[in-house]
Motif scaffolding. Structure first.
Motif, PDB file in Angstrom:
ATOM      1  N   ILE A  28     -25.866  25.091 -49.682  1.00  0.00           N
ATOM      2  CA  ILE A  28     -26.523  25.149 -48.380  1.00  0.00           C
ATOM      3  C   ILE A  28     -27.227  23.824 -48.156  1.00  0.00           C
ATOM      4  O   ILE A  28     -28.035  23.392 -48.971  1.00  0.00           O
ATOM      5  CB  ILE A  28     -27.532  26.312 -48.321  1.00  0.00           C
ATOM      6  N   SER A  29     -26.900  23.168 -47.039  1.00  0.00           N
ATOM      7  CA  SER A  29     -27.496  21.879 -46.719  1.00  0.00           C
ATOM      8  C   SER A  29     -28.309  22.013 -45.436  1.00  0.00           C
ATOM      9  O   SER A  29     -27.838  22.595 -44.464  1.00  0.00           O
ATOM     10  CB  SER A  29     -26.401  20.830 -46.525  1.00  0.00           C
ATOM     11  N   PRO A  30     -29.533  21.479 -45.405  1.00  0.00           N
ATOM     12  CA  PRO A  30     -30.326  21.537 -44.183  1.00  0.00           C
ATOM     13  C   PRO A  30     -29.809  20.581 -43.104  1.00  0.00           C
ATOM     14  O   PRO A  30     -30.156  20.700 -41.944  1.00  0.00           O
ATOM     15  CB  PRO A  30     -31.723  21.139 -44.640  1.00  0.00           C
ATOM     16  N   ILE A  31     -28.956  19.631 -43.497  1.00  0.00           N
ATOM     17  CA  ILE A  31     -28.395  18.676 -42.544  1.00  0.00           C
ATOM     18  C   ILE A  31     -27.049  19.221 -42.060  1.00  0.00           C
ATOM     19  O   ILE A  31     -26.126  19.413 -42.857  1.00  0.00           O
ATOM     20  CB  ILE A  31     -28.209  17.289 -43.192  1.00  0.00           C
ATOM     21  N   PRO A  32     -26.922  19.490 -40.745  1.00  0.00           N
ATOM     22  CA  PRO A  32     -25.661  20.037 -40.250  1.00  0.00           C
ATOM     23  C   PRO A  32     -24.530  19.005 -40.305  1.00  0.00           C
ATOM     24  O   PRO A  32     -24.764  17.805 -40.211  1.00  0.00           O
ATOM     25  CB  PRO A  32     -25.983  20.423 -38.803  1.00  0.00           C
ATOM     26  N   GLN A  33     -23.334  19.484 -40.504  1.00  0.00           N
ATOM     27  CA  GLN A  33     -22.160  18.628 -40.548  1.00  0.00           C
ATOM     28  C   GLN A  33     -21.761  18.224 -39.128  1.00  0.00           C
ATOM     29  O   GLN A  33     -21.817  19.027 -38.207  1.00  0.00           O
ATOM     30  CB  GLN A  33     -20.993  19.360 -41.222  1.00  0.00           C
ATOM     31  N   ARG A  39     -23.232  22.756 -30.797  1.00  0.00           N
ATOM     32  CA  ARG A  39     -24.277  23.385 -31.602  1.00  0.00           C
ATOM     33  C   ARG A  39     -25.534  23.498 -30.755  1.00  0.00           C
ATOM     34  O   ARG A  39     -25.910  22.566 -30.057  1.00  0.00           O
ATOM     35  CB  ARG A  39     -24.617  22.535 -32.835  1.00  0.00           C
ATOM     36  N   SER A  41     -29.750  24.902 -30.703  1.00  0.00           N
ATOM     37  CA  SER A  41     -30.903  25.270 -31.511  1.00  0.00           C
ATOM     38  C   SER A  41     -32.113  25.442 -30.593  1.00  0.00           C
ATOM     39  O   SER A  41     -32.396  24.576 -29.769  1.00  0.00           O
ATOM     40  CB  SER A  41     -31.187  24.173 -32.539  1.00  0.00           C
ATOM     41  N   SER A  43     -36.275  26.639 -30.879  1.00  0.00           N
ATOM     42  CA  SER A  43     -37.346  26.925 -31.835  1.00  0.00           C
ATOM     43  C   SER A  43     -38.687  27.081 -31.129  1.00  0.00           C
ATOM     44  O   SER A  43     -39.197  26.117 -30.569  1.00  0.00           O
ATOM     45  CB  SER A  43     -37.479  25.777 -32.838  1.00  0.00           C
TER      46      SER A  43
END
Length: 129
Positions: A28-33, A39, A41, A43
């Motif tokens: 699991i990477s916090p940086i999206p590919q 995409r 988001s 928040s």
């Protein structure tokens, strides 16, 4: 009674630990590919400042106004804070919106004289885009 609660808590912790080990092989990477897909988001967030000031005309009429974060929350009339992002490939757009209105009704008598009433109603609006 306490033994039942403790044993239940230990059982839940052990179950969550086993579930965590079962998924340990996933990366699991916090940086999206970066990809050629959309995409999105959104928040919501919060910011709790404090406010401090002094009103002074000399003598006994001086007044300090220190407002803590809990007092701001108690006198919050309206507020929203939200941030959003949209990405497509290596391009993206970000927006941030914050709006809050704090209102307090009250005051004090200037130099103790009820004829000179100060600060009957205070409103602190803020909008950040």
């Amino acid at each position: 009674m306490n033994k039942k609660i403790l044993s239940s808590l230990l059982l839940v912790c052990a179950s969550l630990t086993c579930m965590n080990f079962a998924h340990a092989d996933e990366v699991i990477s916090p940086i999206p590919q970066v990809s050629d897909e959309w995409r999105f988001s959104v928040s919501p967030y919060g910011w709790l400042p404090t406010v401090g000031t002094t009103v002074s005309a000399g003598g006994p009429g001086s007044k300090n106004a220190d407002i803590s974060a809990s007092q701001i929350i108690n006198n919050l009339k309206s507020g929203v804070m939200i941030a959003g992002e949209v990405h497509y490939g290596k391009w993206g757009v970000m927006a941030d919106f914050a709006n809050a209105t704090v209102q307090k009704i009250g005051g004090f008598n200037f130099k103790g004289d009820p004829i000179y009433r100060i600060g009957d109603k205070g409103t602190l609006p803020s909008i950040i885009v």
